[in-house]
Each structure stands twice: as C-alpha cells, then as structure tokens.
Write a protein that holds these residues in place. Structure first.
Motif, short mmCIF file in Angstrom:
data_model
loop_
_atom_site.label_atom_id
_atom_site.label_comp_id
_atom_site.label_asym_id
_atom_site.label_seq_id
_atom_site.Cartn_x
_atom_site.Cartn_y
_atom_site.Cartn_z
N ARG A 57 0.86 -1.17 0.00
CA ARG A 57 0.00 0.00 0.00
C ARG A 57 0.90 1.23 0.00
N ASP A 58 0.28 2.41 0.09
CA ASP A 58 1.05 3.64 0.10
C ASP A 58 2.08 3.61 1.23
N GLY A 59 3.32 3.96 0.92
CA GLY A 59 4.36 4.01 1.92
C GLY A 59 5.07 2.69 2.16
N GLU A 60 4.60 1.62 1.52
CA GLU A 60 5.21 0.30 1.67
C GLU A 60 6.02 -0.05 0.43
N ARG A 61 6.92 -1.02 0.58
CA ARG A 61 7.75 -1.46 -0.53
C ARG A 61 7.34 -2.87 -0.95
N PRO A 62 7.46 -3.20 -2.24
CA PRO A 62 7.15 -4.57 -2.67
C PRO A 62 8.17 -5.55 -2.10
N ALA A 63 7.73 -6.77 -1.86
CA ALA A 63 8.62 -7.80 -1.30
C ALA A 63 9.86 -8.01 -2.18
N SER A 64 9.73 -7.72 -3.46
CA SER A 64 10.86 -7.89 -4.36
C SER A 64 12.01 -6.94 -4.05
N ASP A 65 11.74 -5.88 -3.27
CA ASP A 65 12.80 -4.93 -2.88
C ASP A 65 13.64 -5.42 -1.70
N GLU A 66 13.25 -6.53 -1.08
CA GLU A 66 13.98 -7.02 0.09
C GLU A 66 15.45 -7.30 -0.23
N ALA A 67 15.69 -7.89 -1.41
CA ALA A 67 17.07 -8.23 -1.79
C ALA A 67 17.94 -6.99 -1.88
N LEU A 68 17.35 -5.87 -2.26
CA LEU A 68 18.09 -4.62 -2.41
C LEU A 68 18.26 -3.87 -1.10
N LEU A 69 17.21 -3.85 -0.27
CA LEU A 69 17.20 -2.97 0.90
C LEU A 69 17.55 -3.64 2.22
N LEU A 70 17.25 -4.93 2.40
CA LEU A 70 17.57 -5.57 3.68
C LEU A 70 19.08 -5.54 3.97
N PRO A 71 19.96 -5.67 2.98
CA PRO A 71 21.40 -5.62 3.28
C PRO A 71 21.87 -4.29 3.87
N VAL A 72 21.09 -3.21 3.70
CA VAL A 72 21.51 -1.91 4.25
C VAL A 72 20.77 -1.59 5.56
N CYS A 73 19.95 -2.51 6.03
CA CYS A 73 19.21 -2.29 7.29
C CYS A 73 20.08 -2.64 8.49
N ASP A 74 19.90 -1.87 9.57
CA ASP A 74 20.57 -2.17 10.84
C ASP A 74 19.78 -3.19 11.64
N ILE A 75 18.46 -3.15 11.51
CA ILE A 75 17.55 -4.04 12.23
C ILE A 75 16.52 -4.57 11.24
N VAL A 76 16.25 -5.87 11.29
CA VAL A 76 15.23 -6.48 10.45
C VAL A 76 14.25 -7.23 11.34
N ILE A 77 12.96 -6.97 11.16
CA ILE A 77 11.91 -7.62 11.95
C ILE A 77 11.07 -8.49 11.02
N ALA A 78 11.06 -9.80 11.29
CA ALA A 78 10.29 -10.75 10.48
C ALA A 78 9.35 -11.53 11.37
N THR A 79 8.19 -11.90 10.86
CA THR A 79 7.21 -12.63 11.66
C THR A 79 7.38 -14.14 11.52
N GLY A 80 6.70 -14.87 12.41
CA GLY A 80 6.72 -16.32 12.34
C GLY A 80 6.14 -16.85 11.04
N THR A 81 5.34 -16.02 10.35
CA THR A 81 4.79 -16.40 9.05
C THR A 81 5.89 -16.75 8.07
N SER A 82 7.04 -16.08 8.18
CA SER A 82 8.15 -16.33 7.25
C SER A 82 8.71 -17.74 7.40
N LEU A 83 8.48 -18.36 8.55
CA LEU A 83 8.89 -19.75 8.74
C LEU A 83 7.92 -20.68 8.04
N MET A 84 6.63 -20.34 8.08
CA MET A 84 5.61 -21.18 7.47
C MET A 84 5.61 -21.09 5.94
N ASN A 85 5.92 -19.91 5.41
CA ASN A 85 5.88 -19.77 3.95
C ASN A 85 7.27 -19.92 3.32
N HIS A 86 8.23 -20.36 4.13
CA HIS A 86 9.57 -20.73 3.64
C HIS A 86 10.39 -19.55 3.14
#
Length: 205
Positions: free
Chosen positions: A109-138
């Motif tokens: 939605r407005d102000g959010e990034r597509p999941a496809s941007d994770e490869a580009l932006l997560l490497p520059v993050c100091d902190i990453v917060i992921a939910t337990g859902t990421s374990l279920m959806n692999h």
C-alpha cells in the motif's frame, strides 16, 4: 498458481481447507503433495509451539516482557534503518527514533515497498523484523541471507520460544504464550486478528 498459493499458505494454520483437483493426474502425486504442504505449513509449527510456548517455560527462562515494547525492549533505535517484513503497523509505529523504516509487502500500500525490494534494501538495514509467518511460507532463509549485517528480530504469536533459533542468525525471539486458553479458543472460532490479549509476551535475547 504456485505464487498465489505461497502467498496465502501461511494463513491456513488452524483452518479447514478444501482442495479441488484430480487424483487421476500423475497417479495422484500432485494432490498428495499439495495436501501435505497445507498440513505442514500450519500443523508443524503448531506442534513446535505446543512444546515450547508454555507458561512454565516462560517462568523457567525468565523472559517475560511488556507488550508495549516487547520486540525492541532496550534497543537504541536512534538513527537506525529498520526493515519490517509484513504489514505490522503497530510495530512500525513504535520504532521511535529510527532514521528509516521500510515495510515490505507482497501487495504494498502507500508508503510500503514490494517484497521484491527485500534483496536490495535488507542488506543496508541495521535491524530487520520478520514474523513467524516467514517460517511457514519458507521465506525466512532468504530473509536471513539478505540480513547478515543486521540485528534480526523474529516476531509474532507463532514464534517458537526456542533459544536454539538464535544460532541461525536470529538475535531476538519475541512472541506469545497463551495463558487464557479457554477464552482464546472461543475467540479463535469466530474472530481474526491479534491473540496477544490472551497471553503473555516474551523476549529471548
């Protein structure tokens, strides 16, 4: 079909699912695999949590924490870049002082990034917060691969209270132990949303 199924699979836990397809194709292998995948996505994690997430274990590990700050308790967020996997608005709103907060979503939605941007932006993050859902959806292994330079927080009601997960590159486990089970099950039959009011928050760090 596969991308759509992967996107909704995490929400199947605890639900009754009807699968429509042909057992006559490929000797039924495709349907049996599909059935097993649905079961494993929710039931496997439910079994793990039933073992680990108990009130007695909460007391044993002495890891209870306030729900208001439970995933970031004690962290200095000033000037930090934070990546949040999924639409956790309440979490994002409590990241006071962060220089930048990226929220990644499959359907942004407005102000959010597509999941496809994770490869580009997560490497520059100091902190990453992921939910337990990421374990279920692999998607968790991929998230951890992109977040090697970040402090990773595993967050949400479905997170197992298992300290050994920290050896996988996860710094903090922040989740829920259901303490009001009867009230929770009654609510769960007719409602959707956060079950946090039916339990106690924990933070393993």
């Amino acid at each position: 079909f596969e991308p759509m199924f992967e996107a909704v699979k995490a929400s199947l836990s605890g639900k009754k699912v009807a699968l429509f397809g042909s057992y006559g194709w490929g000797g039924g292998e495709w349907m049996r695999t599909w059935e097993s995948d649905c079961e494993a996505a929710g039931m496997g994690l439910a079994v793990i949590n039933a073992f680990y997430n108990s009130v007695s274990r909460l007391s044993e590990l002495d890891c209870g924490v306030s729900y208001e700050t439970f995933c970031t308790d004690g962290l200095d967020l000033i000037g930090k870049t934070v990546g949040v996997i999924g639409r956790m608005r309440r979490t994002a709103e409590h990241l006071f002082g962060a220089k930048q907060v990226y929220i990644f979503e499959l359907e942004p939605r407005d102000g959010e990034r597509p999941a496809s941007d994770e490869a580009l932006l997560l490497p520059v993050c100091d902190i990453v917060i992921a939910t337990g859902t990421s374990l279920m959806n692999h998607t968790l292994p991929e998230i951890l691969e992109y977040s090697k330079s970040a402090l990773v927080i595993f967050l949400g009601p479905s997170v197992p209270m298992c300290p050994d997960l920290r050896s996988c590159g996860i710094e903090r486990l922040s989740g829920l132990v259901i303490s009001e089970k009867d009230a929770f099950w009654s609510w769960n039959q007719v409602s959707r949303g956060s079950p946090m009011s039916f339990g106690k928050s924990f933070l393993i760090r």
